[in-house]
Design a protein around this motif. Structure first.
Motif, PDB file in Angstrom:
ATOM      1  N   ALA A   1       9.597 -17.086   5.204  1.00  0.00           N
ATOM      2  CA  ALA A   1      10.615 -16.551   4.305  1.00  0.00           C
ATOM      3  C   ALA A   1      10.889 -15.088   4.622  1.00  0.00           C
ATOM      4  CB  ALA A   1      10.165 -16.686   2.844  1.00  0.00           C
ATOM      5  N   ASP A   2      12.121 -14.669   4.290  1.00  0.00           N
ATOM      6  CA  ASP A   2      12.416 -13.240   4.195  1.00  0.00           C
ATOM      7  C   ASP A   2      12.013 -12.812   2.793  1.00  0.00           C
ATOM      8  OD1 ASP A   2      15.508 -13.301   6.135  1.00  0.00           O
ATOM      9  OD2 ASP A   2      13.419 -13.148   6.750  1.00  0.00           O
ATOM     10  N   LEU A   3      11.192 -11.771   2.694  1.00  0.00           N
ATOM     11  CA  LEU A   3      10.662 -11.331   1.407  1.00  0.00           C
ATOM     12  C   LEU A   3      11.363 -10.063   0.938  1.00  0.00           C
ATOM     13  CD1 LEU A   3       6.813 -11.767   1.990  1.00  0.00           C
ATOM     14  CD2 LEU A   3       8.443 -13.445   1.112  1.00  0.00           C
ATOM     15  N   TRP A   4      11.600 -10.003  -0.359  1.00  0.00           N
ATOM     16  CA  TRP A   4      12.049  -8.768  -0.999  1.00  0.00           C
ATOM     17  C   TRP A   4      10.960  -8.329  -1.960  1.00  0.00           C
ATOM     18  CZ3 TRP A   4      15.970  -5.686   0.253  1.00  0.00           C
ATOM     19  CH2 TRP A   4      17.029  -6.210   1.025  1.00  0.00           C
TER      20      TRP A   4
ATOM     21  N   ALA B   1       0.812  -1.217   0.000  1.00  0.00           N
ATOM     22  CA  ALA B   1       0.000   0.000   0.000  1.00  0.00           C
ATOM     23  C   ALA B   1       0.845   1.266   0.000  1.00  0.00           C
ATOM     24  CB  ALA B   1      -0.923   0.002   1.216  1.00  0.00           C
ATOM     25  N   GLN B   2       2.151   1.131   0.235  1.00  0.00           N
ATOM     26  CA  GLN B   2       3.027   2.295   0.313  1.00  0.00           C
ATOM     27  C   GLN B   2       3.806   2.463  -0.987  1.00  0.00           C
ATOM     28  OE1 GLN B   2       3.081   4.398   2.924  1.00  0.00           O
ATOM     29  NE2 GLN B   2       1.486   3.138   3.861  1.00  0.00           N
TER      30      GLN B   2
ATOM     31  N   THR C   1      12.170  -3.360  -0.814  1.00  0.00           N
ATOM     32  CA  THR C   1      11.760  -3.371   0.591  1.00  0.00           C
ATOM     33  C   THR C   1      11.900  -4.794   1.122  1.00  0.00           C
ATOM     34  OG1 THR C   1      10.187  -1.566   0.287  1.00  0.00           O
ATOM     35  CG2 THR C   1       9.856  -2.993   2.199  1.00  0.00           C
ATOM     36  N   ARG C   2      12.531  -4.925   2.296  1.00  0.00           N
ATOM     37  CA  ARG C   2      12.716  -6.248   2.879  1.00  0.00           C
ATOM     38  C   ARG C   2      11.737  -6.457   4.025  1.00  0.00           C
ATOM     39  NH1 ARG C   2      18.350  -8.901   5.256  1.00  0.00           N
ATOM     40  NH2 ARG C   2      17.527 -11.020   5.518  1.00  0.00           N
ATOM     41  N   LEU C   3      11.080  -7.599   4.024  1.00  0.00           N
ATOM     42  CA  LEU C   3      10.173  -8.000   5.095  1.00  0.00           C
ATOM     43  C   LEU C   3      10.714  -9.283   5.699  1.00  0.00           C
ATOM     44  CD1 LEU C   3       6.783  -7.461   3.208  1.00  0.00           C
ATOM     45  CD2 LEU C   3       7.959  -5.848   4.694  1.00  0.00           C
ATOM     46  N   ARG C   4      11.008  -9.246   6.992  1.00  0.00           N
ATOM     47  CA  ARG C   4      11.681 -10.368   7.632  1.00  0.00           C
ATOM     48  C   ARG C   4      10.699 -11.387   8.212  1.00  0.00           C
ATOM     49  NH1 ARG C   4      17.111  -9.546   8.558  1.00  0.00           N
ATOM     50  NH2 ARG C   4      17.893  -7.434   8.186  1.00  0.00           N
ATOM     51  N   ARG C   5      11.023 -12.626   7.975  1.00  0.00           N
ATOM     52  CA  ARG C   5      10.358 -13.772   8.594  1.00  0.00           C
ATOM     53  C   ARG C   5       8.840 -13.684   8.507  1.00  0.00           C
ATOM     54  NH1 ARG C   5      13.112 -17.436  10.679  1.00  0.00           N
ATOM     55  NH2 ARG C   5      14.914 -16.081  10.800  1.00  0.00           N
TER      56      ARG C   5
END
Length: 349
Positions: A90-93, A65-66, A72-76
């Protein structure tokens, strides 16, 4: 920064799961590694909101939404197809694409690194949560003690109210403990949905008094569900409280059996249908597409977390939460699958 599109053949050669999303956040494609990792065919993924893959939380929805200028990395993050039990971490990119969509790259990780689940939290956040827990536990203990003293002095109605206070204090304390030591969801147990609803209505009576008319329309033939009574109480209470805060003069809780219910891509013989209907102001049109995202609220003083949490609880129970709204008539509908034994009975009817 925008990344151009390699060919499908090149992406299928990758061992890393990769999905590509359109500008609305829907899945427009995936490589073979992604479909194998999620355990679902490409056809079932296409068109699905990528945010609906996140099982506990809505960090992915918030990131989509941003506006983003770079990765942008989103962890675990825990991901699963909405109707699947196969939860993967997963860690997401999240990387912007030139066409306005995004690449979503998943780097699988273990659910909990090491022996201590709490170590999965960054150390600074873990310390902050421990401090918050300490600050919350003290007043919660004081509230519980005061309620116990009042129960000894009061009449039967007062003891019922103080019992409600004690139960809610214990539920809040459990939420604090869950923040401090994240653990896999506890095993579901048989529960009576009407007992959950009665608890919610008691909370609503204590909160709104006579200002709101609370109505029951229950189907007494409903079988027991399997689930987490505390989490369902929290979800339904959020929905009822939203209705009260939207100026509702009446709120109705209605339960029925839904035949041929569709939840995600699954068609179930029977499911429990819970409607929470109110005559308040309704969902503002400008929020209609984002109402389940965290931090989205139609009120200046609202946290924007209640509906996101309610939807999360629905997903935890392999159910769905949808709504329809116009000024003076809003209905949130929670669909929950019935246990397999009851589904078999439905096929025999």
């Amino acid at each position: 920064m925008h990344v151009e599109s390699p060919s499908q053949a090149v992406l299928d050669e990758l061992a890393t799961p990769v999905l590509w999303l359109d500008a609305a956040g829907a899945i427009a494609g995936a490589n073979v590694a992604a479909t194998d990792w999620l355990g679902v065919g490409l056809r079932r993924l296409l068109g699905l909101s990528a945010a609906s893959l996140e099982r506990d939380g809505a960090l992915l929805a918030a990131a989509l939404a941003q506006p983003q200028d770079g990765p942008t990395r989103l962890r675990r993050i825990g991901l699963a197809f909405p109707s699947s039990e196969r939860l993967q971490f997963a860690d997401l990119w999240l990387v912007p694409r030139a066409d306005g969509g995004h690449w979503l790259e998943a780097h699988p990780v273990d659910e909990f690194p090491g022996d201590d689940p709490a170590l999965s939290l960054p150390s600074a956040m873990n310390a902050s949560l421990r401090g918050l827990a300490h600050e919350l536990r003290n007043p919660l203990a004081g509230i519980k003690g005061a309620a116990q003293l009042l129960a000894r002095r009061g009449d039967e109605e007062a003891r019922e109210l103080t019992g409600l206070i004690e139960a809610e204090v214990e539920r809040l304390a459990a939420l604090v403990d869950r923040l401090l030591a994240p653990t896999p969801p506890r095993a579901f147990e048989p529960l009576n949905i009407h007992a959950v609803l009665e608890r919610v209505l008691r909370l609503a009576e204590a909160d709104a008094g006579w200002a709101v008319r609370l109505q029951r329309d229950y189907d007494p033939s409903l079988p027991e569900l399997t689930g987490d009574a505390d989490r369902l109480t929290q979800a339904v209470w959020n929905l009822v409280r939203n209705a009260i805060e939207a100026g509702a003069g009446s709120v109705q809780l209605r339960t029925r059996i839904e035949h041929g219910a569709r939840i995600g891509d699954d068609l179930l013989p029977r499911a429990l249908r819970l409607d929470i209907a109110d005559d308040g102001r309704g969902v503002p049109p400008e929020l209609a597409e984002r109402v389940f995202l965290p931090l989205v609220s139609g009120r200046a003083e609202g946290s924007g977390l209640g509906l996101a949490l309610a939807q999360q609880v629905a997903r935890e129970h392999r159910g769905s939460l949808v709504y329809r709204s116009r000024p003076g008539h809003t209905v949130f509908t929670l669909l929950l699958p019935l246990p397999a034994a009851h589904a078999e009975e439905a096929r025999d009817d």
